[in-house]
Every structure is written in C-alpha cells, then in structure tokens.
Write an enzyme that holds these catalytic residues in place. Sequence first.
Site, mmCIF file in Angstrom:
data_model
loop_
_atom_site.group_PDB
_atom_site.id
_atom_site.type_symbol
_atom_site.label_atom_id
_atom_site.label_comp_id
_atom_site.label_asym_id
_atom_site.label_seq_id
_atom_site.Cartn_x
_atom_site.Cartn_y
_atom_site.Cartn_z
ATOM 1 N N ASN A 69 0.830 -1.194 0.000
ATOM 2 C CA ASN A 69 0.000 0.000 0.000
ATOM 3 C C ASN A 69 0.861 1.238 0.000
ATOM 4 O O ASN A 69 1.956 1.258 0.556
ATOM 5 C CB ASN A 69 -0.986 0.005 1.179
ATOM 6 C CG ASN A 69 -0.408 0.673 2.417
ATOM 7 O OD1 ASN A 69 -0.389 1.899 2.526
ATOM 8 N ND2 ASN A 69 0.076 -0.136 3.340
ATOM 9 N N ILE A 71 -0.890 4.464 0.537
ATOM 10 C CA ILE A 71 -2.009 5.377 0.749
ATOM 11 C C ILE A 71 -1.469 6.807 0.863
ATOM 12 O O ILE A 71 -2.040 7.739 0.306
ATOM 13 C CB ILE A 71 -2.798 5.002 2.028
ATOM 14 C CG1 ILE A 71 -3.237 3.538 2.022
ATOM 15 C CG2 ILE A 71 -3.971 5.951 2.238
ATOM 16 C CD1 ILE A 71 -4.224 3.144 0.961
ATOM 17 N N LEU A 73 -0.819 8.391 3.891
ATOM 18 C CA LEU A 73 -1.314 9.098 5.072
ATOM 19 C C LEU A 73 -2.510 9.982 4.827
ATOM 20 O O LEU A 73 -2.673 11.013 5.484
ATOM 21 C CB LEU A 73 -0.195 9.959 5.666
ATOM 22 C CG LEU A 73 0.928 9.235 6.372
ATOM 23 C CD1 LEU A 73 1.825 10.247 7.050
ATOM 24 C CD2 LEU A 73 0.402 8.243 7.394
ATOM 25 N N CYS A 130 7.922 7.673 8.834
ATOM 26 C CA CYS A 130 7.721 8.749 7.872
ATOM 27 C C CYS A 130 9.022 9.426 7.490
ATOM 28 O O CYS A 130 9.924 9.581 8.315
ATOM 29 C CB CYS A 130 6.791 9.799 8.462
ATOM 30 S SG CYS A 130 5.197 9.111 8.873
ATOM 31 N N THR A 193 5.182 -1.583 7.830
ATOM 32 C CA THR A 193 5.350 -2.373 6.604
ATOM 33 C C THR A 193 6.802 -2.388 6.091
ATOM 34 O O THR A 193 7.572 -1.473 6.344
ATOM 35 C CB THR A 193 4.453 -1.810 5.499
ATOM 36 O OG1 THR A 193 4.698 -0.408 5.382
ATOM 37 C CG2 THR A 193 2.988 -2.008 5.837
ATOM 38 N N GLY A 217 0.653 -8.092 5.558
ATOM 39 C CA GLY A 217 -0.054 -9.359 5.382
ATOM 40 C C GLY A 217 0.785 -10.562 5.790
ATOM 41 O O GLY A 217 1.931 -10.415 6.230
ATOM 42 N N THR A 266 -3.961 -5.934 7.677
ATOM 43 C CA THR A 266 -4.456 -6.395 6.375
ATOM 44 C C THR A 266 -5.605 -7.390 6.464
ATOM 45 O O THR A 266 -6.503 -7.384 5.628
ATOM 46 C CB THR A 266 -3.271 -7.028 5.610
ATOM 47 O OG1 THR A 266 -2.243 -6.033 5.519
ATOM 48 C CG2 THR A 266 -3.668 -7.468 4.221
#
EC number: 1.3.-.-
Lengths: 313, 313, 260, 260
Positions: A69, A71, A73, A130, A193, A217, A266
């Site tokens: 992913n 995304i 944030l 981050c 992750t 996952g 996940t």
Amino acid sequence: MNRLQVELPGLTLKNPIMPASGCFGFGREFSKLYDIGQLGAIMIKAATLEPRFGNPTPRVAETPGGMLNAIGLQNPGVEKIMAEELPWLQQFDVPIIANIAGSTVEDYVSVAEKISAAPNVHALELNISCPNVKTGGIAFGTDATTAMELTRKVKAASAVPVYVKLSPNVTDIVEIAKAVEMGGADGITMINTLLGMRIDLQSGEPLLANRTGGLSGPAIKPVAIRMVYEVSRNVSIPIIGMGGVASAEDALEFLYAGASAVAVGTQNFVDPFACPSIIEELPRLLDRLGLSTVKECIGRSWKSNEPIAHHCP
Amino acid sequence: MNRLQVELPGLTLKNPIMPASGCFGFGREFSKLYDIGQLGAIMIKAATLEPRFGNPTPRVAETPGGMLNAIGLQNPGVEKIMAEELPWLQQFDVPIIANIAGSTVEDYVSVAEKISAAPNVHALELNISCPNVKTGGIAFGTDATTAMELTRKVKAASAVPVYVKLSPNVTDIVEIAKAVEMGGADGITMINTLLGMRIDLQSGEPLLANRTGGLSGPAIKPVAIRMVYEVSRNVSIPIIGMGGVASAEDALEFLYAGASAVAVGTQNFVDPFACPSIIEELPRLLDRLGLSTVKECIGRSWKSNEPIAHHCP
Amino acid sequence: MAIIKDICTVIRVKKIADSIFEMVLEGRIADEVENPGQFIHIRVTEGNAPLLRRPVSIAAVDKKNHRLTIIFRSGGQGTLLLSRKVPGETLDILGPLGNGFPVDKVDSGGTAILAGGGIGVPPLYGLGLKLREQGVKVISVLGFQTAESVFYQDEFASLGETYIATVDGTSGTKGFVTDVLNERGFEADILYTCGPLPMLRALEAGDYARETYLSMEERMGCGIGACFACVCRKKDDPNGHSYKKVCSDGPVFKAGEVLI
Amino acid sequence: MAIIKDICTVIRVKKIADSIFEMVLEGRIADEVENPGQFIHIRVTEGNAPLLRRPVSIAAVDKKNHRLTIIFRSGGQGTLLLSRKVPGETLDILGPLGNGFPVDKVDSGGTAILAGGGIGVPPLYGLGLKLREQGVKVISVLGFQTAESVFYQDEFASLGETYIATVDGTSGTKGFVTDVLNERGFEADILYTCGPLPMLRALEAGDYARETYLSMEERMGCGIGACFACVCRKKDDPNGHSYKKVCSDGPVFKAGEVLI
Ligand SMILES: Cc1cc2nc3c(=O)[nH]c(=O)nc-3n(C[C@H](O)[C@H](O)[C@H](O)COP(=O)(O)OP(=O)(O)OC[C@H]3O[C@@H](n4cnc5c(N)ncnc54)[C@H](O)[C@@H]3O)c2cc1C
Ligand SMILES: Cc1cc2nc3c(=O)[nH]c(=O)nc-3n(C[C@H](O)[C@H](O)[C@H](O)COP(=O)(O)OP(=O)(O)OC[C@H]3O[C@@H](n4cnc5c(N)ncnc54)[C@H](O)[C@@H]3O)c2cc1C
Ligand SMILES: Cc1cc2nc3c(=O)[nH]c(=O)nc-3n(C[C@H](O)[C@H](O)[C@H](O)COP(=O)(O)O)c2cc1C
Ligand SMILES: Cc1cc2nc3c(=O)[nH]c(=O)nc-3n(C[C@H](O)[C@H](O)[C@H](O)COP(=O)(O)O)c2cc1C
Ligand code: FES
Ligand code: FES
C-alpha cells in the site's frame, strides 16, 4: 477474572486484539458490521497536523501472501479528527490509540499535544516510518538518534503514554528499540510495513503510482515475529505486535515471541470480521493448549538468554 | 541471434536463468532430472575454507508464501568441492558461479584465491550476509565500509570477476551497493534471505533449532524487486536478481526492475523443473508482450530519474 | 529406476481412522517404485498456500494398475487440503524418493518384526507384503494413541501375527510397542521400524532382533538431496562433518548408523 | 439495507464469451441489494493465494430465489480460480457494496442510454431491467474488442434497441461506443455508463444526454470505505483534500463530480 485481559501503560485491554492503524479508518465502517466495543483497543488512522490527500492511485497492489500500500497518510488532519471522529468513538467503551505522523519534529509534537488531550485517547502511537523532510526524506525511524530525539519531544508534549511504532526497514531493530526506550517511550508497536514494489508487465511500470509501497499481510509475519522476539528480549517496555496476523494462532505466536498485545491490519480487508473472530477463538485456543491466561503466553518462546546466533544463509 | 542471451562480466549466458546458491547443491541431484547444461549458469552451494556441518535440525520451516532456512552453510569445504564437485560439473557447458562464505576476511580471501582458479568457475559470488566473528557476529554485509573492504580484498585475490551478494537486512541497500561497487565488485547479486522466525505453538519454542532463519520464496519478491529497482538505478555494475522467482513472469519482473539475469532459489523445491520451465516459457512471454530480446527488458520500468518518494505508511 | 515428476490422478480417498486418510493414486511413479519405505513428495496445491511439498511414505504399490496407496494424518494446512481431494482430481507428485527398507537382509523362512508407531505404520504395510512374498514370517507390533486412531489392523493381521498397543489401553496392550515386545520376547532375525523418535530410540537401544532398520522423519526442502535441510549426524562422528541426508540416503538407516 | 458477509452457494457457472463467465450465486446478500450497480467483494479462496477479495458488479438480482448473477472476465489469479468453481461450492462474499445507479433520475416514459464497455457491461443489465420496470425507454450501446468477446446482446435486446460496437469491426459498428452515439444522435434524458476510463472520459466530455452517471473502477483494499485505497479527487477541488471513495461513495458518480 478475565483471562484475556492485559494491562499496558495507559491501557486496560479487555483482550489483546486491536485493529492496526490505517486498516480500520476511524471505526465507522466496521461499526456497521459488528460491535466495535468488543475490541481490546482501536488504533486509528494516522493523524497529521494538516489534512492530507495522500498519493495518487493505484494505491494498493496484491503480492504473494501479502499486499503493498501507498495510501500516503490520507487523513482529514488532527483538528477534524478531534472534532468529528474521536467524539463519535466515545460511545464505545474502548481505549483509542492515536497514530500520529508528520514530516518534521514540530509537526509531530503539535499533533501529539493536541490529540493526547482527547478524553478517549489513552495512548499515542508514534509512526516513525515517515520521511523526515529536514534530512532529505530519510525516515525518522531508521536512525537511532533521530528516533530517540523525536520520542523524547513527543513524550514531553503528550498527556498520555507514547508507544513508538518501529519500521522494519533497518539493519538493527534492537538498536532503534533501545533508543526509543531511552527516549522515554512507554511501549513499542511493531512492525510497520516492509518497503516493496511490484511491476506491471503490461505497462512495464511499477504498479503503484507511488512506485514503492509498504508490504503487509501474512507474507511478513516471520519477519515481524523475529523482530518482536529480538526486541522484547532487549527492552523492558511492552510491545504490541503486528504483521500478518490472520488467526488466533498467529496472535498467540506474537504473544509467545514477546508481544503483550496484538494488532490486526491487512486481515481486516480479507475478512472484515477478523478481529471479533480472533477474540472469540482465543479462549478456545488457550484451552486447547492447556494455557489459562493471555498473560502467561507473553514471551513464552524465550528458550534462554543466549544471544541469537545469526544464520548465514 | 539468441534472443535470451546476456553478457555479463566473466559470463556469457545463453539465457538469463540460473539456480540460486544453496538451492541446487552442486547440481548432481538435478542432473538426474534434466540436462543442467541448458541453464544460463549455476550458482553452486557456498564454499567455506573448512568443511562445515551446519546447524542442528529442524533447518527449514514453512511460512505463508515462503520458507525459512537455517542450513548454516553446510558444505564439504573448498578443497573437496574443487576435487570432487567442480571437475564433475565440467561435463556441462555451463558457467559456474562459485558462492563463497567465511567468518573472517582471511577465510574469504583464501577461498576466493583457491576456487577462482578452477577452470569452470567463471565468477565468484561473495556472500556477505555471514556473521563476522571479529565484530561479534555482525554480518559483513550490513556495514558499508566492511563490505567495501571485504570486496576489495576478495577482488584482489580472485582470478575471475566478483559478484557481491547483498543482504536485504539493511537500512539502506543502495549505500551498501555503492560501497561494494567502489570496492571493485564486477556485479551484484541480490537479494539474500530476510531474517525471520516461526514459533511452534505446541512446543512454545522457535521451530528452527537455530531459532532464526532466512526467509525466501514468493513472499519476499516485492522486497527484492524494490531493492533491485533502487540499486540498479544507482550503480553501473550489472545485477543478478533473485527472491521469490517462480515463473517466467517473475523473472521478467526482475529484468524490468533492472536485473540483467535472474536466479531461482526456493522454487526449485516447489518444482524441481522450475529452471528449465522458465527458460522454455521466456520466449513465449516475450512474444506475448511484443518484446524481442531479454536485453531490451533490463531496466524497462525506470519511469524517470526522479528519486523515489518513500512512502509513509 | 528414476525419480520422476508426474501428474497423478486421485482414485480414492477414504477416512480410515480418526484424522487418518487412505488415498489411492494412479500415475507413472508407481512404475518406478523399487522398495517399500520409499516416499513421494506431494504438491498439494497449484498456488503457494502452502508452498512446500509434503513427504508421504508409499504404503503399498500396485504396479499392474500403476497405483500407489498412501496413508496420512490430516493435521496441518497441507494434509488438510490433501484429505479434501476428490477422485478425478490430480496431484503433482515427485518420486519415488529415498531408498526404502532393505528386503534382502532376511532369508526366506526367517522372521521379521515390523514395529510401527502412529503415522509410521503405513510404510511397514508395503514392507510386510513384500516380505511375505519372499517367504519371511512377519510379526507386526503397532502402536497408536487410542482405539480411534488404530488403522490397518486387519491388513497387517493378514500378513501374520499382529499386536496392537495403545497409550490409553483402549485397544490391545496398554502402553507402547516396546511393552509388547518386552512382554512377548519374540525371536526375530530382523526388526524394521518407523515411528516417533522416542520409539526409534527405544528400539535401537533394546535388543529385539539381530539387525534393526529404522525409517526417519525430518523436515524437508527439496526431498532429493540438494538442499541439506534433512541431514542427520553419523553415530561414529557425532561432532564432525559426516552426515546422512534423510531424503536421499534414507529415510531408512541401519540402527547405529545415524544419531537419532 | 445492510452490508453483510455471507457464505453463498455457486448455482451455475457458464462461459458466455471469450474469457467471460456468468455465475449465479445464492445467499442472503441478494436480499440486501438496493440498486443496480452495487457490487460484491468475493473471497475466491480460503487460503491466501490470492489474499485480497475481488470486487465484481452485480449484474442481476432475483430476490425471490435469493440469487445474484455476476459476469466477470477471467484474467488474473483470482478470477481464474473463480471461473473454475463448480455448482455446490461456496464462496465467502461481502456485500452489497457501494451505492449503485440512481434509478429515480428519469421519469416513466423518459429515455435512458446504457453505454457499456467490455466488463463494464454487466451492471448495466440489472439497471436496464429496473428501468424497464419503471417504464423508462432503454437504448443500449455496448462496446467490445471483437465479436468473440460480445455477451448479453440478446438480453439487452429484450430491454430495447441495442447497438454493438467492436474495435475490430467483427460485430456491429467498427469502433467505439461513442462512434455509435455520434452516428445515431439519440435523444435521451439520461446516460448511464460503465467501462474503461477512456470511454468514461469521452462520454463525460460529449453531450449525449441531459444527465450522465458513470460507474468507476479502482483497486481496492477493504471495499467498505475504511482503507482509503480507492479514492478519487473531486472535480471542483483538483489539488485539495476533497475526495470520494469509489467503494463506498461510488462506484457510481454523477458526471462532473469526480476527476476521471
Ligand atoms: C520420509 C517421510 C515420510 C513420511 N510419511 C508419512 C506418512 O506416510 N504419513 C503421514 O501422515 N505422514 C508422513 N510423514 C510426515 C508428513 O510429511 C507430515 O505429517 C506432513 O508434512 C505435515 O504437513 P501438514 O501440512 O499437515 O503440516 P504443516 O504443519 O502445515 O507443515 C508445515 C511444514 O512442516 C513440514 N512438516 C510438518 N510435520 C512434519 C513431519 N512430521 N515430518 C516432516 N515434515 C513435517 C511439512 O512438510 C511442511 O513443510 C512423513 C515424513 C517424512 C519425512
Ligand atoms: C466496483 C467494481 C466493479 C467491478 N465489476 C466487475 C465485473 O462486473 N466484472 C468483471 O469482470 N470485473 C469487474 N471489476 C474488475 C475486477 O475487480 C477485476 O477484474 C478483478 O479484481 C481482477 O482480479 P484478477 O484476480 O483477475 O487479477 P489480478 O491481476 O490477479 O488482481 C490483482 C489485484 O488487483 C486488483 N485488480 C486487478 N484489476 C482490477 C480492476 N480492473 N479493478 C479493480 N481491481 C483490480 C484485484 O482485485 C486484486 O486485488 C470491477 C471492479 C470494481 C472496482
Ligand atoms: C492500507 C494500509 C494503511 C496503513 N496505514 C497506516 C497508517 O496510517 N499508520 C501506520 O502507522 N501504519 C499504517 N499501516 C501499517 C499497519 O498498521 C501495520 O503496521 C502493517 O500493515 C502490518 O500489519 P498487517 O500485516 O497485519 O497489515 C497501514 C497498512 C495498510 C495495509
Ligand atoms: C535452503 C536454502 C539454502 C541457501 N543457501 C545459500 C547459500 O549457501 N549461499 C547463499 O548465498 N545463499 C543461499 N540461499 C539464499 C538463496 O540463494 C537466495 O538468495 C534466496 O533464497 C532468495 O531467493 P528465492 O526466494 O528464489 O529462494 C539459500 C536459500 C535457501 C532457501
Ligand atoms: S530435503 Fe533437501 S537435502 Fe533432503
Ligand atoms: S477500498 Fe478501502 S476505502 Fe475503498
């Protein structure tokens, strides 16, 4: 006595199972599927100082036994989360762990100060994966000193205990864990992750618009278990473990490795009822293994204190 | 013209597919199943100065989409490999890449010197994931300076080109890659396994006798692709990519990411005919995608030169 | 005789005891079987969940019809999927693997004890058939947890004297295979065994026959001798570099050969 | 009407065109369907290969028999497994998801164009059924690659005028859905469309009806609005923070609402 209960800094958990940040939004969608008051806690989606739109799509890609992913944030910003999401969550008798993110130390401090004042926020989860704009995008969580400093400042600003969420993309996770402990962290959550990528053979380009993304996952579970095992033997603050948890057995594996509670990420997408199912299954699993409480499972796998002889593959 | 052919330092590969070290022994077993002369090359099992028995069993464990191994470099030692295995391999028209390992710089140098003199060894693969006894077991491959120094010394001792095999268990793989390039590496092979662990719920203990092991197989492919992509854009020596290759599509994904050839590890256990199947399938896959040669696939996914904006999960 | 990979067809799947399944497979691998005690390496799914093959002993072979029988306990992810296969489905199988039991160590007219524990029982059945064929007297001593987990009692009985031991005493002698052996004191030329490690150790330590052969289990990667996952140490060099691979040098070893 | 997770039973699987399958499912989810254009999120396997659910539109619903029809292209790992299911097998399904097409925007006696491209055609069928029920005149314009990939032509024909376009001209008009629309110049109150992005863009840009509704596709994680995988930007705030989630705010949007 509640055999699933776990006590952690700032958190009395009726059971050790909670959704992981970013995989549960702020709970609204899942609340339509089941009573989210039964969860041990809720780790809400990352809050940043300003609202963020996040990355362009595609933002997710599937991989063998996992997903990527990016995304980015996406979130409505701390003000709006405090005005709209946290008050809504107050109707549930469940402690909230607020995940906070930023691009500068000042961002983090400011978000921590604000959000830790919300009545149902019982702890912060400091997302140090981050990129730090001041150091050209190197993640806060990949340098021990930076991680320690950030922890110290956020801890000073926070009204509630601070859990630091470790990035697995480091050479020596124990070093980072010790640094954040020194920085005053009340607990650790891990793992975030692993950095990954997928390339689409048709277009010839990375599948994610952001090119790289975070791998989560079942695929990452062995890496997470190894890290929880190593870190838990080297720090004295508690750990909330995560990475590929899909069943009560997986949750127990994390407890055995040294985690005191477990987050599910996940798997909420694979089965939106994953958390309540695991909560329901846990007592049965304890029975099957002849165990009486969750507490006695924590760190059960530590054979001895001998350091790990790392394998040369 | 052979559309699958690839030229690399020391190696003319009739196709870009070869078995990865440790997953093919010295070829004897597979030679009974198919003609191993059709392989692009063979990466033989690690050679150390002295024979090694390796770790106690269990040495392997299954994980979601992957496996853990802690073989522990079992091998008969460089002398015996040169006396018994390499001569036997001479009957096949296939270049051998000799994987070398050690616990000290001197070990490595000595093995490199000896084994690079064998007539069918066309290149060395320097396994820097091994723990360095002099630094308390920290792997050579996790520190840039150590990796560079080791590369330099092995390169000086070797009669053939040296490929350095990178460990993925680092914060910044590009830094290590640049260091080994500076140390004189002729090429890079990547990735070695990710450190992982599995705990057995019955016994409560780590499943592997060695506790931790190396994670390989499809589960790690996205991590490998990301690393090959990043490294290939930052060094000018070629890369042999690996990590979870199970099909011609996977091999092509590595080429797109920036690898010039591809090694197949774990899949040899899932399907002992994996390598010849992929070699057979590759031309068909190229046709399907309208590509004419393997060479034109290398690095096809590089959209632009902009640095990667790392994702904040 | 060669190791081959073949797509075999499931002919029959039958539950024969608590969690125990008997499966009949048809394929060219049957033609290559040489000795009882060899095993096959089964890919239980096309995808990668689970990833690795599962080693399972050949319980019996019917060369005429190109068929194999296997018997397995359905426990983990792989064997569970296997137990759900239906006739007509196919399985990617590698085999036959390993060396199996030496059947030429006992002469016609001699006596062999087959000592099996739990899921170690299946390969002994094929061995018993072969020994009977060769005119060897077969005594079978089979250990299980409980009456519900007993299987193939009749099949073994048709080969010769057969004794059952169960841990909880719900069938046959209460206790272990060794309890039966100690109690009965059979005279035998050879003992063949397959089962859990403690049982193998007890049988190796005891003096139940002139020669003993044990079939070992170990977690496997390749199954063909290439990955070094399944090694065991040699008894005469317990701290050295000598080793045997269970998959390709075994799974059957002479008692005293390897460290168990 | 609620989102539920139910174990549905496969009633029928039929190949209806090149790589295109029609599947009928039975389960409680059918009872919850509100609008054509909603979709279901299917777990194609119990294990994790593949891991994620697959979003597929509901093509038709039969509330009386608690049945749903879906039509999908078998391409990747998940849809391939789906196409191999046999009647009697069960599937873990989450749904109905999303908001679907607004069917109250056109009055009885009005005219609606259904413009579908490839695998975007299925949800328009259920929509057409509903509109006909409401007395709306339905004109269908369906685009495909080639004659072999055309499906449901007769079903749409039973709803009203139906035009086919194929890229290679092997069936109907050679070209795209927009070629048919430009050529024919239908008068319509409303246009509903689902298909590839370039088609949606062309239809949004063109002026084919007084109102246009588009159904979008995006890669999904949760399918219920929690993970932010499937967001698109709002057209009136192209660089800001506004967004819509395809899974829960869509998949159908009014033309001009989101950036496509
Ligand atoms: C030579 C040999 C012959 C065998 N013959 C039989 C037989 O005839 N019948 C039978 O029921 N079992 C037999 N076994 C054991 C059988 O291989 C395991 O029970 C089976 O692999 C477990 O798979 P699972 O999916 O149920 O378990 P999981 O726990 O999902 O397995 C995970 C991994 O561990 C491995 N593993 C788990 N248990 C064992 C074990 N006991 N031995 C070796 N690997 C293991 C699996 O192969 C797999 O790689 C044999 C093992 C060997 C080595
Ligand atoms: C709301 C909605 C409705 C849909 N309705 C239909 C339909 O009725 N019929 C039909 O054939 N297809 C439909 N699709 C597309 C369908 O979801 C994909 O074709 C399918 O997920 C591909 O899965 P795969 O296993 O074949 O491919 P893989 O390549 O193995 O898929 C890998 C991953 O990418 C995702 N993915 C791949 N292609 C798409 C895509 N086009 N859209 C969204 N995700 C994708 C998969 O869901 C999976 O997570 C719809 C998509 C959405 C979002
Ligand atoms: C779609 C998605 C979004 C995520 N968003 C966040 C986030 O906002 N903040 C954070 O700290 N972690 C985030 N994560 C990481 C998870 O909280 C978790 O650490 C990781 O996914 C590993 O757990 P899993 O394997 O159970 O998913 C996200 C993960 C996913 C899959
Ligand atoms: C059983 C096993 C043994 C291995 N032994 C070695 C080795 O001796 N030397 C080495 O450099 N890598 C070794 N590796 C790592 C592989 O060469 C390869 O880098 C890794 O497994 C990733 O590729 P894969 O996912 O295709 O297996 C071994 C891997 C496995 C699974
Ligand atoms: S399983 Fe690979 S050597 Fe035995
Ligand atoms: S798929 Fe998760 S928000 Fe839409």
